[in-house]
Design a protein around this motif. Structure first.
Motif, PDB file in Angstrom:
ATOM      1  N   ILE A  70      29.197  48.421  41.091  1.00  0.00           N
ATOM      2  CA  ILE A  70      30.504  49.068  41.186  1.00  0.00           C
ATOM      3  C   ILE A  70      31.606  48.091  40.805  1.00  0.00           C
ATOM      4  N   VAL A  71      31.539  46.888  41.360  1.00  0.00           N
ATOM      5  CA  VAL A  71      32.542  45.873  41.047  1.00  0.00           C
ATOM      6  C   VAL A  71      32.482  45.496  39.575  1.00  0.00           C
ATOM      7  N   ASP A  72      31.279  45.330  39.040  1.00  0.00           N
ATOM      8  CA  ASP A  72      31.122  44.958  37.632  1.00  0.00           C
ATOM      9  C   ASP A  72      31.740  46.009  36.713  1.00  0.00           C
ATOM     10  N   HIS A  73      31.523  47.283  37.018  1.00  0.00           N
ATOM     11  CA  HIS A  73      32.080  48.343  36.172  1.00  0.00           C
ATOM     12  C   HIS A  73      33.607  48.355  36.250  1.00  0.00           C
ATOM     13  N   ALA A  74      34.157  48.118  37.425  1.00  0.00           N
ATOM     14  CA  ALA A  74      35.614  48.081  37.564  1.00  0.00           C
ATOM     15  C   ALA A  74      36.206  46.922  36.766  1.00  0.00           C
ATOM     16  N   ALA A  93      34.810  45.459  34.165  1.00  0.00           N
ATOM     17  CA  ALA A  93      34.613  45.739  32.743  1.00  0.00           C
ATOM     18  C   ALA A  93      35.715  46.651  32.213  1.00  0.00           C
ATOM     19  N   ASP A  94      36.091  47.665  33.003  1.00  0.00           N
ATOM     20  CA  ASP A  94      37.154  48.574  32.582  1.00  0.00           C
ATOM     21  C   ASP A  94      38.489  47.832  32.511  1.00  0.00           C
ATOM     22  N   TYR A  95      38.779  46.993  33.506  1.00  0.00           N
ATOM     23  CA  TYR A  95      40.017  46.204  33.514  1.00  0.00           C
ATOM     24  C   TYR A  95      40.062  45.266  32.315  1.00  0.00           C
ATOM     25  N   THR A  96      38.935  44.630  32.008  1.00  0.00           N
ATOM     26  CA  THR A  96      38.867  43.704  30.882  1.00  0.00           C
ATOM     27  C   THR A  96      39.103  44.418  29.561  1.00  0.00           C
ATOM     28  N   ALA A  97      38.477  45.578  29.397  1.00  0.00           N
ATOM     29  CA  ALA A  97      38.629  46.326  28.146  1.00  0.00           C
ATOM     30  C   ALA A  97      40.081  46.742  27.921  1.00  0.00           C
ATOM     31  N   ARG A  98      40.818  47.005  29.013  1.00  0.00           N
ATOM     32  CA  ARG A  98      42.195  47.480  28.884  1.00  0.00           C
ATOM     33  C   ARG A  98      43.227  46.359  28.785  1.00  0.00           C
ATOM     34  N   ASN A  99      42.903  45.174  29.340  1.00  0.00           N
ATOM     35  CA  ASN A  99      43.949  44.157  29.511  1.00  0.00           C
ATOM     36  C   ASN A  99      43.627  42.772  28.953  1.00  0.00           C
ATOM     37  N   LEU A 100      42.381  42.480  28.657  1.00  0.00           N
ATOM     38  CA  LEU A 100      42.001  41.111  28.292  1.00  0.00           C
ATOM     39  C   LEU A 100      41.274  41.115  26.946  1.00  0.00           C
ATOM     40  N   PRO A 101      42.013  41.152  25.840  1.00  0.00           N
ATOM     41  CA  PRO A 101      41.373  41.319  24.525  1.00  0.00           C
ATOM     42  C   PRO A 101      40.487  40.154  24.104  1.00  0.00           C
ATOM     43  N   ALA A 139      41.562  27.697  25.778  1.00  0.00           N
ATOM     44  CA  ALA A 139      42.546  27.733  26.864  1.00  0.00           C
ATOM     45  C   ALA A 139      42.949  29.163  27.178  1.00  0.00           C
ATOM     46  N   ALA A 140      43.183  29.960  26.142  1.00  0.00           N
ATOM     47  CA  ALA A 140      43.558  31.363  26.361  1.00  0.00           C
ATOM     48  C   ALA A 140      42.415  32.137  26.999  1.00  0.00           C
ATOM     49  N   LEU A 141      41.203  31.829  26.574  1.00  0.00           N
ATOM     50  CA  LEU A 141      40.047  32.526  27.141  1.00  0.00           C
ATOM     51  C   LEU A 141      39.864  32.165  28.613  1.00  0.00           C
ATOM     52  N   ARG A 142      40.063  30.895  28.942  1.00  0.00           N
ATOM     53  CA  ARG A 142      39.953  30.491  30.357  1.00  0.00           C
ATOM     54  C   ARG A 142      40.974  31.221  31.214  1.00  0.00           C
ATOM     55  N   GLN A 143      42.172  31.428  30.675  1.00  0.00           N
ATOM     56  CA  GLN A 143      43.202  32.140  31.432  1.00  0.00           C
ATOM     57  C   GLN A 143      42.783  33.591  31.681  1.00  0.00           C
ATOM     58  N   GLU A 144      42.213  34.227  30.664  1.00  0.00           N
ATOM     59  CA  GLU A 144      41.774  35.610  30.833  1.00  0.00           C
ATOM     60  C   GLU A 144      40.584  35.700  31.785  1.00  0.00           C
ATOM     61  N   VAL A 145      39.682  34.724  31.731  1.00  0.00           N
ATOM     62  CA  VAL A 145      38.557  34.710  32.667  1.00  0.00           C
ATOM     63  C   VAL A 145      39.061  34.592  34.099  1.00  0.00           C
ATOM     64  N   ALA A 146      40.085  33.760  34.307  1.00  0.00           N
ATOM     65  CA  ALA A 146      40.656  33.613  35.652  1.00  0.00           C
ATOM     66  C   ALA A 146      41.259  34.930  36.129  1.00  0.00           C
ATOM     67  N   ASP A 186      38.446  37.162  37.149  1.00  0.00           N
ATOM     68  CA  ASP A 186      37.909  36.739  38.441  1.00  0.00           C
ATOM     69  C   ASP A 186      38.805  37.202  39.581  1.00  0.00           C
ATOM     70  N   ASP A 187      40.118  37.073  39.391  1.00  0.00           N
ATOM     71  CA  ASP A 187      41.046  37.527  40.434  1.00  0.00           C
ATOM     72  C   ASP A 187      40.905  39.028  40.668  1.00  0.00           C
ATOM     73  N   TYR A 188      40.754  39.771  39.599  1.00  0.00           N
ATOM     74  CA  TYR A 188      40.593  41.228  39.739  1.00  0.00           C
ATOM     75  C   TYR A 188      39.276  41.558  40.433  1.00  0.00           C
ATOM     76  N   ALA A 189      38.217  40.836  40.078  1.00  0.00           N
ATOM     77  CA  ALA A 189      36.924  41.066  40.719  1.00  0.00           C
ATOM     78  C   ALA A 189      37.006  40.803  42.211  1.00  0.00           C
ATOM     79  N   ASN A 190      37.706  39.737  42.602  1.00  0.00           N
ATOM     80  CA  ASN A 190      37.851  39.428  44.027  1.00  0.00           C
ATOM     81  C   ASN A 190      38.637  40.522  44.744  1.00  0.00           C
ATOM     82  N   MET A 191      39.671  41.043  44.080  1.00  0.00           N
ATOM     83  CA  MET A 191      40.468  42.106  44.690  1.00  0.00           C
ATOM     84  C   MET A 191      39.622  43.367  44.892  1.00  0.00           C
ATOM     85  N   VAL A 192      38.879  43.758  43.858  1.00  0.00           N
ATOM     86  CA  VAL A 192      38.026  44.942  43.970  1.00  0.00           C
ATOM     87  C   VAL A 192      36.940  44.704  45.012  1.00  0.00           C
TER      88      VAL A 192
END
Length: 217
Positions: free
Chosen positions: A68-72, A74-82, A152-159, A162-168
């Motif tokens: 469930i967390v992984d799917h959430a 993945a959806d957040y990443t597809a919409r916000n983290l190109p 550097a940009a990729l590390r920022q998006e990964v962070a 991770d923050d979104y995963a922790n929230m979910v």
């Protein structure tokens, strides 16, 4: 319409409860290394599945909730983290190029577990499933290198992911608290009697290690 987190968690618990009657205690040797998915998991704490609950029972639930967390995420990443999405797409394409993918399409009770049993000292394996998969990986070209700026940009998006995963994850654990009583009731009904029977059998075998034998004349 996309299902709410409450619905997804409830359905995951329902699926686990339908599976639980098929669970039986393992008769093989236990693993030395703890499961990285289940050891210290806040999901299991929220569900009330403590260390006294067999790992197989824990793993079936923790994997379903992790999905469930992984799917959430993945959806957040597809919409916000190109950038991160592009990297994931490349990795997915690389994975599809593998001719042998033993860790895919497993039931939740087996997903994330080691592919091979622990080796027995002095009895090496002729081959391992993990080893065969690594041989296939060696034939797949590596992903193209990234520039320092892209890293550097990729590390920022990964962070951010991770923050979104922790929230979910925190929200899911809060929702899971509402199913705690029915989870514990199912364990008491379906798991604990099997453990007690196994302990009784062990006690009998220790009391009579050679079985019932007639007294010596």
């Amino acid at each position: 319409m996309e299902r709410s987190l409450e619905t997804q968690v409830s359905q995951a618990v329902d699926a686990w409860l339908r599976w639980l009657p098929r669970w039986e205690p393992a008769t093989h040797r236990g693993r030395v290394a703890p499961c990285r998915r289940c050891f210290g998991s806040p999901v299991l704490s929220a569900a009330g599945l403590g260390a006294d609950v067999p790992h197989g029972v824990q793993h079936g639930l923790s994997t379903r909730i992790k999905t469930i967390v992984d799917h959430a995420v993945a959806d957040y990443t597809a919409r916000n983290l190109p950038m991160l999405q592009a990297e994931l797409d490349q990795q997915a394409a690389r994975n599809r190029a593998r001719s042998y993918r033993p860790a895919e399409d497993l039931d939740p009770e087996f997903e994330g577990l080691p592919l091979d049993p622990d080796p027995v000292p002095g009895a090496p394996f002729l081959f391992t499933i993990a080893g065969l998969a690594e041989e296939v990986d060696a034939d797949i070209p590596a992903l193209p290198p990234l520039s320092d700026e892209a890293k550097a940009a990729l590390r920022q998006e990964v962070a951010l992911a991770d923050d979104y995963a922790n929230m979910v994850g925190r929200e899911v654990c809060s929702i899971l608290l509402h199913s705690r009583l029915r989870i514990q009731a199912a364990v008491a009904e379906l798991v604990e009697p099997q453990i007690e029977a196994m302990l009784e059998e062990l006690t009998r075998s220790l009391d009579s290690p050679f079985g019932d034998q007639p007294p010596l004349a």
